[in-house]
Design a protein around this motif. Sequence first.
Motif, short mmCIF file in Angstrom:
data_model
loop_
_atom_site.label_atom_id
_atom_site.label_comp_id
_atom_site.label_asym_id
_atom_site.label_seq_id
_atom_site.Cartn_x
_atom_site.Cartn_y
_atom_site.Cartn_z
N GLY A 37 0.81 -1.22 0.00
CA GLY A 37 0.00 0.00 0.00
C GLY A 37 0.84 1.26 0.00
N ALA A 38 1.92 1.24 0.79
CA ALA A 38 2.80 2.41 0.83
C ALA A 38 3.45 2.66 -0.53
N LEU A 39 3.88 1.61 -1.21
CA LEU A 39 4.51 1.76 -2.52
C LEU A 39 3.52 2.30 -3.55
N VAL A 40 2.30 1.79 -3.53
CA VAL A 40 1.30 2.25 -4.50
C VAL A 40 0.92 3.70 -4.24
N PHE A 41 0.63 4.04 -2.97
CA PHE A 41 0.28 5.43 -2.65
C PHE A 41 1.41 6.39 -2.99
N SER A 42 2.64 5.98 -2.71
CA SER A 42 3.77 6.85 -3.01
C SER A 42 3.92 7.05 -4.52
N ALA A 43 3.76 5.97 -5.28
CA ALA A 43 3.91 6.07 -6.74
C ALA A 43 2.80 6.89 -7.37
N VAL A 44 1.58 6.80 -6.83
CA VAL A 44 0.45 7.50 -7.42
C VAL A 44 0.39 8.96 -6.98
N GLU A 45 0.62 9.24 -5.71
CA GLU A 45 0.39 10.57 -5.16
C GLU A 45 1.60 11.49 -5.21
N LEU A 46 2.79 10.95 -5.22
CA LEU A 46 3.98 11.81 -5.18
C LEU A 46 4.08 12.76 -6.38
N PRO A 47 3.81 12.31 -7.61
CA PRO A 47 3.84 13.27 -8.73
C PRO A 47 2.84 14.41 -8.59
N TYR A 48 1.63 14.11 -8.08
CA TYR A 48 0.64 15.17 -7.88
C TYR A 48 1.08 16.14 -6.79
N GLU A 49 1.74 15.63 -5.75
CA GLU A 49 2.26 16.52 -4.72
C GLU A 49 3.33 17.45 -5.27
N ASP A 50 4.23 16.92 -6.08
CA ASP A 50 5.25 17.78 -6.69
C ASP A 50 4.63 18.84 -7.60
N LEU A 51 3.62 18.44 -8.37
CA LEU A 51 2.95 19.39 -9.24
C LEU A 51 2.26 20.50 -8.45
N LEU A 52 1.62 20.14 -7.35
CA LEU A 52 0.95 21.14 -6.52
C LEU A 52 1.96 22.08 -5.87
N ARG A 53 3.08 21.54 -5.44
CA ARG A 53 4.12 22.41 -4.85
C ARG A 53 4.63 23.42 -5.88
N ASP A 54 4.84 22.96 -7.10
CA ASP A 54 5.31 23.87 -8.15
C ASP A 54 4.28 24.96 -8.44
N GLU A 55 3.01 24.59 -8.49
CA GLU A 55 1.97 25.58 -8.74
C GLU A 55 1.90 26.62 -7.62
N LEU A 56 1.99 26.17 -6.37
CA LEU A 56 1.95 27.10 -5.25
C LEU A 56 3.16 28.03 -5.27
N ARG A 57 4.29 27.49 -5.63
CA ARG A 57 5.50 28.32 -5.68
C ARG A 57 5.38 29.38 -6.76
N LYS A 58 4.83 29.00 -7.89
CA LYS A 58 4.64 29.97 -8.97
C LYS A 58 3.63 31.06 -8.59
N VAL A 59 2.54 30.65 -7.96
CA VAL A 59 1.54 31.63 -7.53
C VAL A 59 2.13 32.59 -6.51
N LYS A 60 2.93 32.07 -5.60
CA LYS A 60 3.56 32.93 -4.59
C LYS A 60 4.53 33.92 -5.22
N ASP A 61 5.35 33.43 -6.13
CA ASP A 61 6.31 34.33 -6.80
C ASP A 61 5.59 35.40 -7.61
N GLN A 62 4.51 35.01 -8.29
CA GLN A 62 3.76 35.99 -9.07
C GLN A 62 3.10 37.03 -8.17
N PHE A 63 2.59 36.58 -7.03
CA PHE A 63 1.97 37.53 -6.10
C PHE A 63 3.00 38.53 -5.56
N LEU A 64 4.21 38.07 -5.25
CA LEU A 64 5.24 38.97 -4.75
C LEU A 64 5.71 39.94 -5.83
#
Length: 337
Positions: A37-64
């Motif tokens: 279960g840990a391997l499957v959740f990590s493989a499925v969710e980790l790319p979406y987490e990285d994508l969300l982090r990148d989007e938040l970082r871009k929004v923050k930089d644009q706001f500043l």
Amino acid sequence: MLQSLTSNSCVRLIQSNRSSWYFFFLVLGYVLYLIFGALVFSAVELPYEDLLRDELRKVKDQFLQENECLSEERLEEFLVKALEASNYGVSVLNNATSNWNWDFTSALFFASTVLSTTGYGHTVPLSDGGKAFCIIYSIIGIPFTLLFLTAVVQRIMVYSSRRPVMYIHTRWGFSKQVVALVHALALGFITVSCFFFIPAAVFSALEEDWNFLESFYFCFISLSTIGLGDYVPGEGYNQKFRELYKIGITFYLLLGLIAMLVVLETFCELEELKQFRKIFYIKKVKEEDHLNILEHDQLSFSSVSDRTPSMKEDKLNEPFVEVPPLSYNATDGSINR
């Protein structure tokens, strides 16, 4: 010859400790299932987490960039406070200020999630008094809820499972195991339809941001008492009849939990599952019980046998009682002895 003796001893060792080996493989299978279960959740969710982090970082930089008068440190302080308040169920958004977390209906919904151990986590006590009361309330309420659910499920099982199975078995003569299996499958299908599919369709219609999969996901996570808290109904902006909606959800969760327990108990009473569970249990050693009974009987017999000679000796040691001589009157008036 030596190899055959060794193999025979190994086979005897395995057969004598069969339950322990089954339990070992059960624990091993559970650990492997956790890792899977840990391997499957990590493989499925980790790319979406990285994508969300990148989007938040871009929004923050644009706001500043658009607000050069605001420093990054001040923005970080504001975001930390906003996220901390969000963890307690308080939002700074304008469209969320009209929803109170601790009115009566919301508090009733929170109490039901605490007692059922669902615990969505979207609303938590803010004060120290509320946290202390939640501990005391849970210590008393959770065992009380277990007692209540056990009593309710036991009564429902008589009319929903045991009597129908026995009636079909005695009325038409079908095998009891087959009837119980078919009945359990039918009951499971009805429960899934009434407490998963139909409520999921209702939630997908009432909640604007939920599709059918997300609604079904909420039903399963709630009735299985997982309660992740990522989807909570009745929290939308300007929710119509929010108080009545919250009360309805509370009763739905309670009835759904009872239905789930009835289905689980029905499946647990199947003879096949009983036999399957027994291979992982420690078997009672009947020989030891038999020896204990024999020893108890031997002790009882020896105590009685020891008591018998003493009783005989007591009777022998009793003093003789002189019997007075009998006398009677003869017909001639003389006394004869």
